[in-house]
Design a protein around this motif. Structure first.
Motif, mmCIF file in Angstrom:
data_model
loop_
_atom_site.group_PDB
_atom_site.id
_atom_site.type_symbol
_atom_site.label_atom_id
_atom_site.label_comp_id
_atom_site.label_asym_id
_atom_site.label_seq_id
_atom_site.Cartn_x
_atom_site.Cartn_y
_atom_site.Cartn_z
ATOM 1 N N GLU A 1 2.214 10.327 -7.387
ATOM 2 C CA GLU A 1 2.831 10.652 -8.680
ATOM 3 C C GLU A 1 1.791 10.929 -9.760
ATOM 4 O OE1 GLU A 1 5.380 7.338 -9.258
ATOM 5 O OE2 GLU A 1 6.838 8.000 -7.746
ATOM 6 N N THR A 2 0.574 10.405 -9.581
ATOM 7 C CA THR A 2 -0.511 10.711 -10.509
ATOM 8 C C THR A 2 -0.843 12.194 -10.478
ATOM 9 O OG1 THR A 2 -1.476 8.505 -10.249
ATOM 10 C CG2 THR A 2 -2.935 10.235 -11.065
ATOM 11 N N GLU B 1 0.816 -1.211 0.000
ATOM 12 C CA GLU B 1 0.000 0.000 0.000
ATOM 13 C C GLU B 1 0.855 1.270 0.000
ATOM 14 O OE1 GLU B 1 -2.849 -0.070 -0.850
ATOM 15 O OE2 GLU B 1 -3.709 -1.989 -0.268
ATOM 16 N N ALA B 2 2.049 1.201 0.558
ATOM 17 C CA ALA B 2 2.957 2.350 0.473
ATOM 18 C C ALA B 2 3.327 2.617 -0.982
ATOM 19 C CB ALA B 2 4.216 2.106 1.306
ATOM 20 N N GLU B 3 3.552 1.537 -1.741
ATOM 21 C CA GLU B 3 3.846 1.693 -3.171
ATOM 22 C C GLU B 3 2.633 2.259 -3.903
ATOM 23 O OE1 GLU B 3 5.630 1.903 -6.739
ATOM 24 O OE2 GLU B 3 6.589 1.548 -4.788
ATOM 25 N N ASN B 4 1.436 1.792 -3.534
ATOM 26 C CA ASN B 4 0.216 2.329 -4.140
ATOM 27 C C ASN B 4 0.043 3.810 -3.817
ATOM 28 O OD1 ASN B 4 -0.495 -0.127 -5.283
ATOM 29 N ND2 ASN B 4 -1.727 -0.756 -3.523
ATOM 30 N N ALA B 5 0.391 4.192 -2.588
ATOM 31 C CA ALA B 5 0.305 5.607 -2.197
ATOM 32 C C ALA B 5 1.299 6.446 -2.989
ATOM 33 C CB ALA B 5 0.550 5.750 -0.696
ATOM 34 N N ARG B 6 2.503 5.897 -3.222
ATOM 35 C CA ARG B 6 3.499 6.621 -4.029
ATOM 36 C C ARG B 6 2.990 6.809 -5.459
ATOM 37 N NH1 ARG B 6 7.145 3.838 -0.658
ATOM 38 N NH2 ARG B 6 7.153 1.964 -1.973
ATOM 39 N N ASP C 1 6.887 14.159 -9.090
ATOM 40 C CA ASP C 1 7.827 13.324 -8.328
ATOM 41 C C ASP C 1 7.185 12.680 -7.098
ATOM 42 O OD1 ASP C 1 7.522 15.497 -6.680
ATOM 43 O OD2 ASP C 1 9.653 15.996 -6.551
ATOM 44 N N GLY C 2 5.929 13.003 -6.821
ATOM 45 C CA GLY C 2 5.212 12.376 -5.712
ATOM 46 C C GLY C 2 5.582 12.890 -4.341
#
Length: 216
Positions: A116-117, A107-112, A121-122
């Motif tokens: 970025e969407t 979920e941390a990757e999904n949040a990143r 650079d997020g």
């Protein structure tokens, strides 16, 4: 600060955001930036940012769901990996730590990716020494808000205000320890879900959310 502990019905997110912006202005809030929690927080964030005449940006998190019931939040994680976990629920349900760490990483990757969407650079904007208003469309468990506020606090702002139109009394009380001020228009004692307090509460798409960010 909770203005009303009776149920309030908001027409839609933009109407709720306008009321929230008016309340913050009446409180004399002198903000530097508004951070909305995507996606539902962005319609409100735009109204609040316009009312306070400050830029709008985002702070992204993802819910950590329980095993076999992903809609039930046992925590939340921000794009930088910082997380809040409901240890009481985790202990009571006997949830395996290996599961928690695996889902937290996913979920941390999904949040990143979500960050970025909306932003190249997020990363968060520079919040050092600034007064930051964090906005969402409502608070049920407070898991997402906790993770967002933890991330914002780590960026060394001078003052953090968390603002929502409606929230459960327990969640609002818990969040007071993570912000310098919590502004909530309504905290009704009977609270099942945020959507029950809106006449219209449809899903906000990424395209709609990004359009609110672009309205400067």
């Amino acid at each position: 600060m909770v203005r009303d502990r009776q149920p309030s019905q908001f027409k839609d997110r933009e109407s709720a955001g306008k009321q929230l912006g008016d309340a913050l202005r009446e409180e004399g809030v002198d903000a530097d930036i508004v951070l909305a929690i995507p996606r539902g927080g962005l319609p409100l964030g735009r109204m609040v940012a316009d009312a306070l005449h400050v830029p709008l940006d985002i702070v992204a998190t993802q819910k950590i769901g329980a095993p076999n019931n992903p809609e039930f939040a046992i925590g939340a994680v921000a794009a930088d990996g910082s997380a809040w976990l409901n240890e009481e629920v985790i202990e009571r349900r006997g949830i395996d730590r290996e599961y928690i760490e695996r889902v937290r990483s996913e979920e941390a990757e999904n949040a990143r990716e979500k960050a970025e969407t909306y932003r190249d650079d997020g990363s968060l904007p520079d919040l050092s020494g600034k007064t930051v208003v964090v906005v969402d469309d409502g608070v049920a468990t407070g898991a997402t808000a906790r993770a967002c506020l933890s991330r914002v606090n780590a960026a060394a702002p001078e003052r953090v205000i968390f603002a929502v139109p409606v929230g459960s009394p327990r969640a609002i009380s818990d969040l007071e320890g993570l912000a310098d001020e919590v502004v909530c228009l309504s905290a009704p004692s009977v609270f099942h879900a945020v959507g029950q307090f809106y006449e219209r509460f449809g899903q906000v798409t990424d395209e709609e959310a990004m359009a609110y960010l672009a309205e400067e």
